[in-house]
Design an enzyme around this catalytic site. Structure first.
Site, mmCIF file in Angstrom:
data_model
loop_
_atom_site.group_PDB
_atom_site.id
_atom_site.type_symbol
_atom_site.label_atom_id
_atom_site.label_comp_id
_atom_site.label_asym_id
_atom_site.label_seq_id
_atom_site.Cartn_x
_atom_site.Cartn_y
_atom_site.Cartn_z
ATOM 1 N N GLN A 81 -7.744 76.502 73.411
ATOM 2 C CA GLN A 81 -9.168 76.504 74.037
ATOM 3 C C GLN A 81 -9.931 75.201 73.571
ATOM 4 O O GLN A 81 -10.766 74.743 74.470
ATOM 5 C CB GLN A 81 -10.037 77.890 73.520
ATOM 6 N N GLU A 124 -23.014 47.488 71.390
ATOM 7 C CA GLU A 124 -22.954 47.969 70.353
ATOM 8 C C GLU A 124 -22.619 49.772 70.254
ATOM 9 O O GLU A 124 -21.590 50.234 69.585
ATOM 10 C CB GLU A 124 -24.155 47.841 69.472
ATOM 11 N N TYR A 166 1.161 80.363 74.761
ATOM 12 C CA TYR A 166 -0.345 79.965 74.837
ATOM 13 C C TYR A 166 -0.840 80.470 73.308
ATOM 14 O O TYR A 166 -0.381 81.825 73.009
ATOM 15 C CB TYR A 166 -1.096 80.773 75.770
ATOM 16 N N LYS A 196 -36.990 40.715 68.214
ATOM 17 C CA LYS A 196 -35.545 41.252 68.368
ATOM 18 C C LYS A 196 -35.236 41.503 70.019
ATOM 19 O O LYS A 196 -35.922 42.119 70.528
ATOM 20 C CB LYS A 196 -35.260 42.414 67.516
ATOM 21 N N HIS A 223 -8.471 34.016 65.489
ATOM 22 C CA HIS A 223 -8.908 34.131 64.155
ATOM 23 C C HIS A 223 -10.636 33.902 64.197
ATOM 24 O O HIS A 223 -11.193 33.623 63.298
ATOM 25 C CB HIS A 223 -8.250 33.261 63.365
ATOM 26 N N SER A 278 -36.874 46.042 68.782
ATOM 27 C CA SER A 278 -36.732 46.652 67.520
ATOM 28 C C SER A 278 -38.479 47.452 67.240
ATOM 29 O O SER A 278 -39.438 46.908 67.926
ATOM 30 C CB SER A 278 -36.679 45.634 66.447
#
Lengths: 471, 471, 471, 471
Positions: A323, A291, A318, A284, A157, A278
């Protein structure tokens, strides 16, 4: 637009529109190696079965290899008017070698041709991805080995639960990757069945030898039903499900790397090579690679859903809908491969802040379970021990100290079962060491796991070679 | 609502709200058999390892079996205040046998307890679903066998392509179900690894024997890393991916049954038992079972995507998000089982309109490929043969007749290669018979496939027994 | 199973199986209020149009109201054999009032009946959810108002970026909820069109008055095409898309609450009423409500995808697949409502650790942008200012201090543009105060936003009333 | 790979890898027009606010316009090392105009810059798609108008239900497209809010005028909270949900076109320009455009799910995951636009086989409801009339005839209420004509609908102009 529509000159325009809509050469050219390899095997079989002459086969093979060389060299001019990779190559072949080229398509339809290309491609990529997973496992293992004595809080948690070794934490990911490696093998096996010779739908009237082409192309099995052969895309879905689970694992590790990189946690520092700055905030250092990987998880899930949705409710055999089995599939494969590569680089250059991890235990209650276990060993039923410990924690919080900071009197006030040995029993080092059950976090079990992982890796290396030999 | 919020009496209400939100007993009570079986194995191990006394074990076992009997009989009162199946059973156990009950939870956390329950449940359901797939395969096979001489149009793009045997068409589905059966086995294997003893996250300080409990519970493997053990849900995702592919197959067959049931096709008639009427239109006989199955495909896909989404980006180890691994999973399993059962019933009572299927070939061009193949055998390159045939078809459409209705002169005008033997070569019977390549639709190859299928079924029966023995 | 299948006694069993598979009463009984309300309006119109007598209408209305009362009281016996809520009520009505009951279904089919029930239900729930969003907005706003002077780090990439007010951060969620409120209105509007009178597919031969029933049932519009009316489920998909975005927002806030609850961040403490403990680790206080909400996001996404998948490729008009529009829809609505309720409770009882938030700025570089802006104001191009600041940060990190700890000499060594005023300009208080552009985080702008939010809430209250008046 | 990893030469390689992984220029270059337009507006505002000089603004504007021209002409060299479209343009600008270029980024971050670009792009595409929907509506309307007297079977469950006019059927799609048009407007509105000036997260310290830039860029609203402004992607999800519903509609029509194109239905014939052939079967004419559109529905759903999944659980504010808002979004837009274009072409060149549609009613029971309604009008309760009709249908099926073929005696034997007028009452023409309730299929109501549709189209044309004026 509307004017054009009613103006009578529409037909000419729309045929071009339809050509663009229908054509697949912009993305299926990626299959050129498989297409040429499949055609050579098919032609060889046709010659063996006397459907075409040996001379024709020689011309076809030579022609196809010259085309392969040109495409490899970027000197092939793909034409949208020729729709797809199959027609582009065949048209060029006929241009280069004459009528023999036109005989190549005997006993074959684009339905089984594209299917065999896709199967070969899936096998090749499954093997490549297995290799990248293997590399990442090696990286994770090396990281665990190198930091096998580092202790950190283990979380449930996102709350501190019990102390664990950093290696133990990393080995959890190693094990996920083991399952991913196995799934890569399963994805390989699912694709390892040859549809060539199924024709458009019902087989062919010509005396072909499907076992021969399958063997030529290193396939382990042959589809036993031609209608199934041309309309089956299970192996694509299975591959995408495998990639989705793989990405899910990487997204979990990404989340941890992002959280650990925060100023508040500070457990790790990414190398400059895998972080970015940044444009506005000079201080930064962002974990972009983690990410992006977390974000791209959605993308791979999307490809899985797309394929499943596209296949839903399609009658045999088919249908042109199929496709759509390519672009999402290719994109998911590229995405997963890039993420694996980036993770390998990111983890092999990561800095582990051991002190920050260890320092986390001051004013921490990660050893509360051990306090309860101590009482259990002294004879208290677990649920009661749990309750006493809860009170001890509440008391310590109030006093703004850790459990180890309580005096023996304070302990005894909570339960007469406490004795002097409590201090040794709930030190962080003891907490880790005592969790010595199989698969547990103790230094001893961590070492067992590391050894076990080394063996797994050895076995996988052999399996990997096997995959690559059967592409 | 707002008044309550600002009125100061909120705390009491919300705790009840949270209890309902958090509690899982309404759906995880389904796991009671697994939970009790797991607890008995755990207690037996605790006794073997002297962590609890033999007397305690006897009391625990007796108590749990009496609870099992009561739940089976519908006489157990589940309480939401006790959150989940684990706490409901443990609380009742302690009530029935006293302090020994409280000792059961030694060396165990709900994290590994719920995990082991889910693993056992997944194995049981994988085996059951394998059995239902097997039954459906038997039904499909019997239907194919019974109609092995029936010829029907084979379709691509829902356009008639080439004539096929009805058995050939059905066997395509048999083969899909074969792969589904294998995936059921893979789902079983994926779940066949025991997390019990992993504790909350890091193992336990007590001297447990994880191999013993795993063996007691028929598990083939044991998780080697405790953090992985409590946070792994790969087997749930794999199971859902398997079910999604299975439903995709059923949706395809559903689509065909619906289309074939239309007045326009009229190839089949569903039995009254599997069709329904309209509240407004008295003449209607609707293929509801097939439609519902097709519709429920979306539902199972949804469960797969839900689970993948829920797991995305979760840090180690257990997070409450993971409680969401149950409802969608249970629902997908129930859905797939019901669809398999209904399909078995629907297909075993279906009426095949042979005449309608055979009649389809009048004014039909399903034998066009054979015309082209005829020319290829006479020496024309395939692409040229294709072109001549295209012209023949266009000519026949204009004349409003079938290819077989053209005179020899008309044929010769199209190509001098045509001779009298063309009529025999493009009769529907010949078209089927000549497609005699492996996996093709010829009566001979259909028979080969039927024989092969009978062997597959025999092998599966043995595998099925094996699964059931290892639940 | 197989024996039963071939044993000849199957028909009886399967009809029961089919009944269960096909029946919807287990879940569509939820629509009983809508069904009865719709039937009364329909009967009233039939009487007005002289299709039934006034006496019949009176009997029907009385009968339906008595059934409503019984269902409300839990005294109605729903029968699976009667398939759905419509047939259950109609059968009971006829039982209670005789032949008049059988006349109710004149000029109506279950296709338009279920459609009108679902439209009414969707409107009701859209209004309810709008109300719950409103309540949550009030809670968020109150929390922002109460903590409007609290300053905390603002994050991008989970890296500290710039200081923000806690109120500013909360108001970002307030604004998301504003859009959700608007989407609830859009979902209401999308459902606010009446299909009653469309019949099974093509309208009816009886002289009905659709405008009348629509008005009776508070609908704003009437479907102008009967085929569209019975096969349209756009409003269900739109509703699910709205709920998915809502859940996405809640999942983002959940993630933040979870991270903020960690020992490492420590920015907030959830009340005991909204946190839970561990069965094994006595010290744990887990943010279960936030985790569950984050997890349930996947569930709602799944329902959206299920519905979209189910509708894909369905020919006009009604197909049984559409029965799948209910369970996932109901579940998504229940889920979203519960999450909104729990969030309201959780946020209204949360404890904000102002000191922890403020303390974050020691040894922090959240004011780096301000340093750069300072240089820009002194005339340096932004890109160069960015570079100088990067160097300042690197220097401070090396010195293990914050920017404010650097001496003026040290500043000047970095750039001659620095002067004494730099200290005031980059104090955290200044950093916040100076970010005074519209929508910015300054205390002044935060106050503007709070005022604006108060006005929004007032407007929403009126809109909410409007929705409720038009259910 | 592994060797490279441990070989010390890794850093160089990986930075390149990371560059490729991180860079977005390969796909965000699509935003160059928006980026340049946004930058000019920003610079204009900076000059107005005296943050930069008028001279600087002039240089910036001129420089940006020259870059725009070069990109338009395909003469701009995008560099991956410069990451994205913003940096590519800014770097080039500074190269062209010197220091003034570096001042452009004052009071702006890439977070708000990319957001404003995406908002503008979404608005432009929403307007374009609205236009394409409009065109398709015109085509559908023209097709309906042209065939307003054509009668065909109306279907539920793909079973014939009641006769309908072809125009009525087409107008159902017209109405779906009306809702899609409205959703395009909603998607436009959702994007019509300006984030420029939000900075990286918290606004800016410089005295900007956000209302000014918003107005310059034709935005209707301004984000009132900067944190919301940079992290909001609701408008992307809403757009994708809109496109998913649009594709769902097109997939339904696709399914019908495919079924209608089958030999068995034969209701329509696609023009050669919108159908394709087979490489193996010369007789085939495949509805590829419809199949591809149906297939691509899965692709757009996938993009929706991807975006939702990516956004799930992201803490505020900007996270790099959000870069994934582009590729799937762009692809879904391109896909929907292409499908709309192809549908317009396909439908405007389609051939309607009126005779085949009308001929469907021989031996058909589409008039059964009318038989029941006949009895209702004669006084029989609906449920009883339904039963009698069921018997009549069963009787006719046994006799292998249609209801109209029954003699009056046979009718009377079924119910004494039948009289001679039954024949007129259940003729197909009557069946259609009598279904004259609002929205019903009668020729009269069909005409009403056609007129209504013409008015809708007129209104939409004005709305479309409005959208385009506000891009």
């Amino acid at each position: 637009m509307t004017k054009k529509l009613w103006g009578g000159r529409f037909a000419a325009d729309t045929s071009k529109l339809m050509e663009q809509f229908n054509g697949s050469i912009t993305f299926d050219k990626r299959l050129y190696k498989e297409d040429i390899r499949g055609s050579i095997a098919h032609a060889k079989m046709l010659a063996k079965q006397k459907i075409i002459s040996a001379k024709d086969f020689a011309a076809i093979q030579k022609g196809l290899l010259s085309i392969l060389k040109d495409i490899d060299a970027g000197k092939f001019d793909f034409k949208l008017s020729l729709e797809d990779i199959h027609m582009n190559i065949e048209a060029e072949l006929t241009k280069r070698i004459g009528p023999a080229g036109a005989r190549l398509h005997s006993a074959r339809s684009r339905n089984d041709q594209v299917a065999v290309d896709m199967h070969m491609y899936a096998k090749k990529e499954a093997a490549e991805i297995a290799g990248l997973i293997f590399n990442l496992q090696m990286t994770v293992l090396a990281l665990a080995q190198k930091n096998k004595d580092v202790v950190m809080p283990g979380y449930t948690h996102l709350q501190r639960a019990q102390p664990v070794t950093f290696a133990h934490h990393m080995l959890a990911y190693f094990n996920m990757l083991c399952r991913d490696f196995e799934r890569a093998e399963t994805a390989f096996d699912a694709a390892d069945i040859c549809p060539l010779g199924a024709g458009a739908i019902a087989g062919t009237t010509l005396p072909i030898d499907r076992a021969f082409t399958a063997k030529e192309l290193n396939f382990g099995k042959v589809y036993s039903n031609s209608m199934d052969a041309v309309s089956d895309r299970d192996y694509v879905v299975e591959f995408l499900a495998f990639l989705s689970i793989l990405m899910m694992h990487l997204s979990r590790l990404s989340e941890e790397l992002i959280i650990w990189s925060s100023t508040e946690f500070g457990f790790i520092e990414l190398s400059d090579a895998y972080a970015t700055g940044s444009s506005m905030m000079p201080q930064k250092k962002n974990p972009d690679a983690a990410e992006l990987t977390r974000g791209k998880t959605g993308r791979v899930y999307g490809s899985l859903l797309s394929m499943l949705t596209t296949l839903k409710g399609l009658p045999l055999t088919y249908n042109k809908d199929m496709q759509e089995d390519k672009e999402g599939f290719f994109d998911a494969i590229d995405t997963a491969k890039n993420c694996l590569l980036v993770f390998e680089g990111m983890l092999s250059t990561i800095k582990i802040n051991k002190e920050k991890m260890a320092g986390a235990f001051k004013k921490d209650f990660s050893n509360a379970t051990d306090l309860a276990d101590y009482l259990v060993k002294k004879g208290l039923p677990f649920r009661e021990a749990h309750e006493v410990t809860g009170k001890a924690v509440a008391y310590a919080i109030k006093k703004n100290c850790a459990l180890l900071d309580l005096s023996l009197e304070e302990f005894k006030a909570l339960s007469p079962l406490f004795a002097k040995d409590i201090y040794g029993e709930i030190s962080i080092d003891t907490c880790v060491s005592k969790r010595n059950s199989y698969g547990g976090t103790s230094f001893k079990q961590t070492a067992v796991q590391l050894k076990f992982a080394a063996e797994v890796v050895k076995k996988e290396a052999a399996q990997l070679k096997d995959l690559k030999d059967n592409i």
